[in-house]
Design an enzyme around this catalytic site. Structure first.
Site, PDB file in Angstrom:
ATOM      1  N   ASN A   7     -27.682  30.770   1.226  1.00 18.76           N
ATOM      2  CA  ASN A   7     -27.046  31.928   2.047  1.00 18.76           C
ATOM      3  C   ASN A   7     -26.716  33.040   0.897  1.00 18.76           C
ATOM      4  OD1 ASN A   7     -24.989  33.720   2.722  1.00 18.76           O
ATOM      5  ND2 ASN A   7     -24.559  32.705   4.617  1.00 18.76           N
ATOM      6  N   GLU A  34     -27.719  35.922   5.252  1.00 18.15           N
ATOM      7  CA  GLU A  34     -26.903  37.156   4.923  1.00 18.15           C
ATOM      8  C   GLU A  34     -27.383  38.091   3.869  1.00 18.15           C
ATOM      9  OE1 GLU A  34     -22.719  36.973   5.527  1.00 18.15           O
ATOM     10  OE2 GLU A  34     -22.777  34.872   4.615  1.00 18.15           O
ATOM     11  N   TYR A 106     -29.519  31.672  10.820  1.00 22.48           N
ATOM     12  CA  TYR A 106     -28.074  31.898  10.450  1.00 22.48           C
ATOM     13  C   TYR A 106     -27.291  31.891  11.624  1.00 22.48           C
ATOM     14  CZ  TYR A 106     -23.817  34.611   8.468  1.00 22.48           C
ATOM     15  OH  TYR A 106     -22.600  34.773   8.215  1.00 22.48           O
ATOM     16  N   ASP A 147     -28.074  28.240   7.305  1.00 19.82           N
ATOM     17  CA  ASP A 147     -26.676  28.284   7.610  1.00 19.82           C
ATOM     18  C   ASP A 147     -26.339  28.290   8.804  1.00 19.82           C
ATOM     19  OD1 ASP A 147     -24.055  28.501   7.572  1.00 19.82           O
ATOM     20  OD2 ASP A 147     -23.955  30.489   6.338  1.00 19.82           O
ATOM     21  N   ASN A 149     -23.527  26.970  10.080  1.00 18.48           N
ATOM     22  CA  ASN A 149     -21.770  27.354  10.142  1.00 18.48           C
ATOM     23  C   ASN A 149     -21.567  26.117  11.103  1.00 18.48           C
ATOM     24  OD1 ASN A 149     -20.796  29.550   8.960  1.00 18.48           O
ATOM     25  ND2 ASN A 149     -22.229  31.058   9.903  1.00 18.48           N
ATOM     26  N   ASP A 247     -20.876  32.657  -2.269  1.00 15.53           N
ATOM     27  CA  ASP A 247     -19.848  31.451  -1.866  1.00 15.53           C
ATOM     28  C   ASP A 247     -20.665  30.128  -1.467  1.00 15.53           C
ATOM     29  OD1 ASP A 247     -20.239  32.672   0.298  1.00 15.53           O
ATOM     30  OD2 ASP A 247     -18.352  33.022   0.924  1.00 15.53           O
ATOM     31  N   HIS A 248     -22.099  30.202  -1.317  1.00 21.30           N
ATOM     32  CA  HIS A 248     -22.892  29.199  -0.989  1.00 21.30           C
ATOM     33  C   HIS A 248     -23.615  28.895  -2.174  1.00 21.30           C
ATOM     34  CE1 HIS A 248     -22.899  29.341   3.671  1.00 21.30           C
ATOM     35  NE2 HIS A 248     -22.330  30.469   3.062  1.00 21.30           N
TER      36      HIS A 248
END
Length: 256
Positions: A7, A34, A106, A147, A149, A247-248
């Site tokens: 991501n 993303e 995603y 991802d 989530n 942040d990944h």
């Protein structure tokens, strides 16, 4: 064959990081999420120069997914998740690469929960479960990558008691993930590291990365025809430590 997912959290703002990681890690296939860029802003020339073919589905400011393959062009087989013709968000793309079907996804975040965004997430999970079964029925090597989530278990989140009401950890979402696994998919990283707390995402706040206060929300789900060759899996944490990084961190596996 080395497969990876990352991501990127804005491909143009972090293109240098992506290219650096591609050179160091040399994955054969990469799923990106993303992108946060419309189709015409995807940096395909820089990626081609790095030795990768690419297909992508962009979206301005949000979402966006892509599949990169080293030395060959991925053959696009699908550019959206079936089940809702009105869903125009850039969250799924699929390609054939060297005899493997790669689904890059995603999955919606879903917060705040409950609410319309969480309802959309649950509907998306239902559509994914239906289509995942269709892919399994092909009886060919397939990987659903990206991802998701979702933190499937308490082992996949730092201090799980703080996340009980979050859309990434609510029981409805974990049940949906478990239902997909029950179809016959293999969670690659958890299969090779059954008892280890391994994270792929760390929030930017409160020095979460430095404290290793992370989440495992990026996953590889492998069909039986591909899972039989699973050899290794890991996280390139060093990428998360770079300045101005996502942040990944990239997650990768190796399959024979």
């Amino acid at each position: 064959m080395k497969l990876a997912t990352y991501n990127i959290n804005g491909i143009n703002g972090r293109l240098d990081i992506l290219l650096h990681w591609l050179e160091e890690a040399a994955p054969d296939v990469v799923c990106l999420q993303e992108l946060k860029a419309p189709n015409e802003k995807f940096p395909h020339r820089a990626i081609e120069k790095a030795g990768y073919g690419a297909i992508w589905r962009g979206q301005k400011s949000w979402n966006g997914v892509a599949i990169l393959s080293r030395g060959v062009e991925p053959i696009e087989t699908r550019c959206s998740l079936p089940g809702d013709a009105d869903d125009d968000q850039g969250r799924y793309i699929e390609a054939a690469v060297n005899g493997v079907i790669i689904g890059c996804l995603y999955l919606p975040n879903g917060n705040p929960a409950p609410g319309p965004k969480f309802d959309y997430k649950l509907r998306w999970c239902e559509r994914l479960q239906t289509y995942a079964q269709d892919l399994l029925d092909l009886e060919v090597p397939v990987a659903l990558i990206g991802d998701f989530n979702v933190m499937p278990t308490d082992l996949d989140v730092y201090k799980p008691e703080r996340w009980r009401d979050d859309a990434l950890f609510r029981p409805e979402v974990r049940r949906a993930y478990a239902a997909i696994l029950k179809q016959g998919w293999t969670d690659a990283l958890r299969t090779l590291h059954p008892d280890e707390a391994i994270y792929t995402f760390w929030p930017y706040w409160r020095k979460a990365f430095e404290r290793d206060a992370g989440l495992r929300i990026d996953h590889f789900l492998l069909s039986p025809a591909l899972a039989v060759g699973l050899k290794a899996a890991g996280v390139d944490r060093w990428v998360r430590a770079l300045p101005q990084t996502s942040d990944h961190a990239p997650l990768w596996i190796e399959v024979a």
